[in-house]
Scaffold this motif. Structure first.
Motif, PDB file in Angstrom:
ATOM      1  N   UNK A   1      -3.144  12.522  -4.248  1.00 16.39           N
ATOM      2  CA  UNK A   1      -4.294  13.160  -3.614  1.00 16.39           C
ATOM      3  C   UNK A   1      -3.742  14.180  -2.632  1.00 16.39           C
ATOM      4  N   UNK A   2      -4.086  15.418  -2.836  1.00 17.11           N
ATOM      5  CA  UNK A   2      -3.584  16.505  -2.002  1.00 17.11           C
ATOM      6  C   UNK A   2      -2.070  16.409  -1.847  1.00 17.11           C
ATOM      7  N   UNK A   3      -1.399  16.076  -2.937  1.00 12.53           N
ATOM      8  CA  UNK A   3       0.054  16.060  -2.915  1.00 12.53           C
ATOM      9  C   UNK A   3       0.656  14.810  -2.290  1.00 12.53           C
ATOM     10  N   UNK A   4      -0.191  13.808  -1.959  1.00 15.56           N
ATOM     11  CA  UNK A   4       0.331  12.563  -1.423  1.00 15.56           C
ATOM     12  C   UNK A   4       0.090  11.453  -2.430  1.00 15.56           C
ATOM     13  N   UNK A   5       1.114  10.601  -2.615  1.00 13.69           N
ATOM     14  CA  UNK A   5       0.911   9.472  -3.527  1.00 13.69           C
ATOM     15  C   UNK A   5       0.142   8.392  -2.778  1.00 13.69           C
ATOM     16  N   UNK A   6      -1.049   8.099  -3.264  1.00  5.59           N
ATOM     17  CA  UNK A   6      -1.909   7.147  -2.574  1.00  5.59           C
ATOM     18  C   UNK A   6      -2.313   6.053  -3.548  1.00  5.59           C
ATOM     19  N   UNK A   7      -2.237   4.814  -3.077  1.00  3.84           N
ATOM     20  CA  UNK A   7      -2.663   3.707  -3.931  1.00  3.84           C
ATOM     21  C   UNK A   7      -1.981   2.430  -3.485  1.00  3.84           C
ATOM     22  N   UNK A   8      -1.673   1.564  -4.470  1.00 11.00           N
ATOM     23  CA  UNK A   8      -0.981   0.336  -4.084  1.00 11.00           C
ATOM     24  C   UNK A   8      -0.191  -0.216  -5.268  1.00 11.00           C
ATOM     25  N   UNK A   9       0.846  -0.973  -4.900  1.00 10.84           N
ATOM     26  CA  UNK A   9       1.572  -1.747  -5.898  1.00 10.84           C
ATOM     27  C   UNK A   9       1.341  -3.207  -5.566  1.00 10.84           C
ATOM     28  N   UNK A  10       1.255  -4.052  -6.591  1.00  4.98           N
ATOM     29  CA  UNK A  10       1.189  -5.498  -6.345  1.00  4.98           C
ATOM     30  C   UNK A  10       2.395  -6.122  -7.048  1.00  4.98           C
ATOM     31  N   UNK A  11       3.158  -6.891  -6.280  1.00  4.60           N
ATOM     32  CA  UNK A  11       4.376  -7.483  -6.849  1.00  4.60           C
ATOM     33  C   UNK A  11       4.392  -8.998  -6.616  1.00  4.60           C
ATOM     34  N   UNK A  12       5.166  -9.691  -7.431  1.00  4.36           N
ATOM     35  CA  UNK A  12       5.412 -11.115  -7.212  1.00  4.36           C
ATOM     36  C   UNK A  12       6.812 -11.248  -6.618  1.00  4.36           C
ATOM     37  N   UNK A  13       6.916 -12.051  -5.549  1.00  3.84           N
ATOM     38  CA  UNK A  13       8.207 -12.203  -4.875  1.00  3.84           C
ATOM     39  C   UNK A  13       8.459 -13.681  -4.628  1.00  3.84           C
TER      40      UNK A  13
ATOM     41  N   UNK B   1       0.841  -1.200   0.000  1.00  2.00           N
ATOM     42  CA  UNK B   1       0.000   0.000   0.000  1.00  2.00           C
ATOM     43  C   UNK B   1       0.874   1.248   0.000  1.00  2.00           C
ATOM     44  N   UNK B   2       0.433   2.246  -0.733  1.00  2.00           N
ATOM     45  CA  UNK B   2       1.117   3.537  -0.693  1.00  2.00           C
ATOM     46  C   UNK B   2       0.170   4.484   0.012  1.00  2.00           C
ATOM     47  N   UNK B   3       0.561   4.876   1.190  1.00  2.00           N
ATOM     48  CA  UNK B   3      -0.344   5.642   2.027  1.00  2.00           C
ATOM     49  C   UNK B   3      -0.035   7.123   2.037  1.00  2.00           C
ATOM     50  N   UNK B   4       0.961   7.496   1.268  1.00  2.00           N
ATOM     51  CA  UNK B   4       1.329   8.898   1.270  1.00  2.00           C
ATOM     52  C   UNK B   4       2.319   9.223   2.368  1.00  2.00           C
ATOM     53  N   UNK B   5       2.374   8.355   3.363  1.00  2.00           N
ATOM     54  CA  UNK B   5       3.298   8.595   4.471  1.00  2.00           C
ATOM     55  C   UNK B   5       4.514   7.696   4.327  1.00  2.00           C
TER      56      UNK B   5
END
Ligand SMILES: Nc1ncnc2c1ncn2[C@@H]1O[C@H](COP(=O)(O)OP(=O)(O)OP(=O)(O)O)[C@@H](O)[C@H]1O
Ligand SMILES: [Mg+2]
Lengths: 362, 217
Positions: A327-339, A301-305
């Motif tokens: 959103x309001x200058x914060x990157x918000x969202x998610x990455x999904x990766x295979x590990x 998850x990318x929470x902006x923090x």
């Protein structure tokens, strides 16, 4: 949002904000406080507790979003601000003043400081655009030449020049809402209430109306309280969001925070339509119990923090999905990766989460 | 038809016009305020006053329940009090107005009630007083319906005015009964019918046109 400059129009009456107590130096015009607010409707069908225990403050100059399911109490809350609805319990303070005690004249004065726009526009069919927009000034007894100038000014602001003499039935939905906005703004209010103002509009028109609202908020510094049932509207314009659920506060906070880390099930449900599902090939092969040689599917998850865990990608991880938005200058969202198996998701990021496993065969 | 009869018919036509327009004027002046009070004093109205609403409602229903011909006779003492006479055009205006006013008020009331509550709310939100709401929202928005109702009222008043003729009010009804019916003068009867049909058509077409123009905005 706090301390927004007072630019643009002078306030109604032209007088400066009242002198502030020493410890509160920020602007107060356009603030709303709810204290222990409750609303119970008594109808033939019995009692409905529409709101209970609402305690919060809307700050001057912010765009405050209210979201929730149908029947959550959004309209009841919004309409208590200009007392179209009388609370059953608690208090509503506008600029620090309890509005419960206002008589008819006081109420009229309050409502001239609070504009409102509606889902179905509520324009007078028997009046032209100009007459609709001029009505608030006409009933307030503003002299004709000044009224005309102000009507022309707001019509320009909302982009309706040339439509002055049309009747509302000749306008598109977006244009009607612009008339509604102009009518709400012509009294130079400190607060603008929007009850699902874009729900009857197509997506493109919705966007243009939201941009207009944001523009008005910046240029005139007025507080906007906005109801919607679409999280995308909140993301587009709001500073803070309140999620209402069955008449109570489910959660409240800066929009980017609520989007990044929704705490309440109601919020998560509202966000679901905006969250992209896993790519189909991954979702179809996903299993919870790993087989030898499987790869882990990890959500970051990318929470902006949290710092974006991009460095991890360099360690032989495969990116399968990225959904990140500012959103309001914060990157918000998610990455999904295979590990590879054996890698501890927590080593990538403290908020990483294993979604399952997939075969590595490709 | 003799020249005297033509004179008599045209005088009767003018009498009917006078009776109907005077009573229609009263019906508008009294009926619209009555309708506004009925709507605004009702539950959910802007000036809630349940008792006044019930009393007015009962009064209106009472007058509406009495057939015009009965009202005409029952009101004779009152008519004498107001006009000093019980025959002639002005004596007919009294019962005609009293019968048309509640009729028109009820029709206007329906149109006023149909005004979208959202518009009243929008007016409240811009700081409109209750009087402003009546003046700028209820009346103008209900106007097409009120004009349509007024047309219906006038048409039914033309019919009623002929009945008033039967008790000595003059007008086309009087001529039809005295010459057409009592003296078997079919030509006069036909002439009266033609004039009445033409009058009603003109009223109806004018009313419809006004409504259409207002609704086309
Ligand atoms: N005038 C009323 N009389 C009785 N009950 C009411 C009234 N207005 C609202 N309610 C009830 O109060 C609750 C909250 O209503 P409210 O209109 O505030 O919800 P909302 O969140 O705005 O819903 P929506 O998204 O459908 O507009 C609902 O259960 C509704 O049925
Ligand atoms: Mg609502």
């Amino acid at each position: 949002m706090t301390g927004a400059a007072i630019i643009g129009w002078p306030r109604a009456g032209g007088q400066a904000a009242p002198a502030l107590p020493a410890e509160r130096t920020r602007r107060v015009a356009g603030s709303v406080q709810f204290q222990g607010l409750g609303k119970t409707y008594i109808s033939s069908a019995g009692e409905v507790q529409a709101l209970q225990g609402i305690d919060l403050e809307i700050e001057p100059g912010e765009i405050f979003g209210i979201i929730g399911r149908s029947g959550a109490g959004k309209s009841s809350l919004l309409r208590s601000i200009n007392r179209l609805e009388r609370p059953s319990e608690g208090r509503v303070l506008v600029d620090g003043e309890d509005i419960a005690g206002l008589g008819e004249a006081g109420l009229i004065r309050l409502r001239r400081r609070i504009g409102m726009i509606f889902q179905h526009f509520n324009l007078l069919a028997a009046k032209t655009v100009r007459e609709n927009v001029a009505l608030p000034l006409r009933i307030a007894g503003v002299p004709q030449p000044e009224a005309e100038a102000r009507v022309a000014e707001v019509l320009r602001l909302v982009g309706l020049e040339g439509k002055e003499d049309s009747y509302p039935s000749r306008l598109s939905g977006g244009q009607k809402q612009r008339v509604g906005i102009a009518r709400a703004l012509v009294s130079r209010p400190e607060i603008l209430l929007c009850d699902e103002a874009t729900s009857a509009l197509d997506p493109e028109t919705t966007l243009s109306i939201l941009r207009l609202l944001r523009d008005i908020n910046r240029r005139l510094g007025l507080t906007i309280v906005l109801i919607t049932h679409e999280m995308s509207v909140i993301r587009e314009v709001c500073n803070r969001v309140l999620v209402l659920e069955r008449g109570r506060v489910a959660e409240m906070g800066p929009v980017w925070q609520v989007f990044a880390q929704p705490q309440h099930a109601a919020t998560q449900a509202l966000l679901a339509p905006l969250t992209r599902a896993l790519p189909e090939d991954v979702a179809a092969r996903l299993r919870q119990v790993p087989e030898p040689g499987d790869l882990q599917v990890i959500e970051l998850p990318m929470t902006g923090e949290a710092a974006p865990p991009l460095a991890a990608l360099a360690q032989g991880l495969r990116l399968v999905q990225a959904q990140v938005e500012p959103i309001q200058g914060h990157a918000v969202g998610r990455l999904v990766v295979l590990a590879p198996q054996g890698l501890d998701p927590r080593s990538l990021s403290s908020t990483a989460r294993r979604l399952g496993h997939v075969a590595a065969n490709d | 038809m003799s020249p005297q009869m033509i004179d008599r018919l045209s005088a009767a036509f003018l009498d009917t016009l006078l009776m109907v327009s005077a009573s229609a004027g009263v019906a508008v002046l009294a009926g619209i305020p009555l309708a506004v009070v009925l709507v605004t004093s009702g539950p959910g109205g802007v000036f809630p006053a349940p008792r006044l609403n019930r009393v007015l409602g009962a009064l209106v229903n009472g007058f509406r329940a009495v057939p015009f011909i009965v009202l005409l006779v029952a009101l004779i003492p009152f008519t004498r009090l107001v006009t000093g006479t019980t025959i002639g055009v002005w004596a007919a205006v009294v019962p005609l107005s009293i019968s048309a006013t509640p009729f028109f008020a009820r029709i206007a009331e329906v149109s006023l009630r149909e005004v979208d509550p959202g518009l009243i709310e929008a007016a409240q939100s811009i700081g409109a007083s209750r009087w402003h709401i009546v003046r700028h929202v209820l009346l103008p928005e209900a106007l097409p319906g009120i004009i349509g109702g007024f047309t219906i009222t006038v048409v039914s008043m033309i019919g009623a005015s002929a009945m008033a003729g039967a008790v000595g009010a003059g007008g086309l009804g009087d001529v039809a009964i005295r010459y057409g019916y009592q003296r078997f003068d079919t030509t006069v009867m036909v002439a009266v019918i033609v004039i009445l049909v033409a009058l009603v058509s003109v009223v109806q077409v004018t009313g419809d046109r006004a409504v259409r123009r207002l609704r086309a905005r």
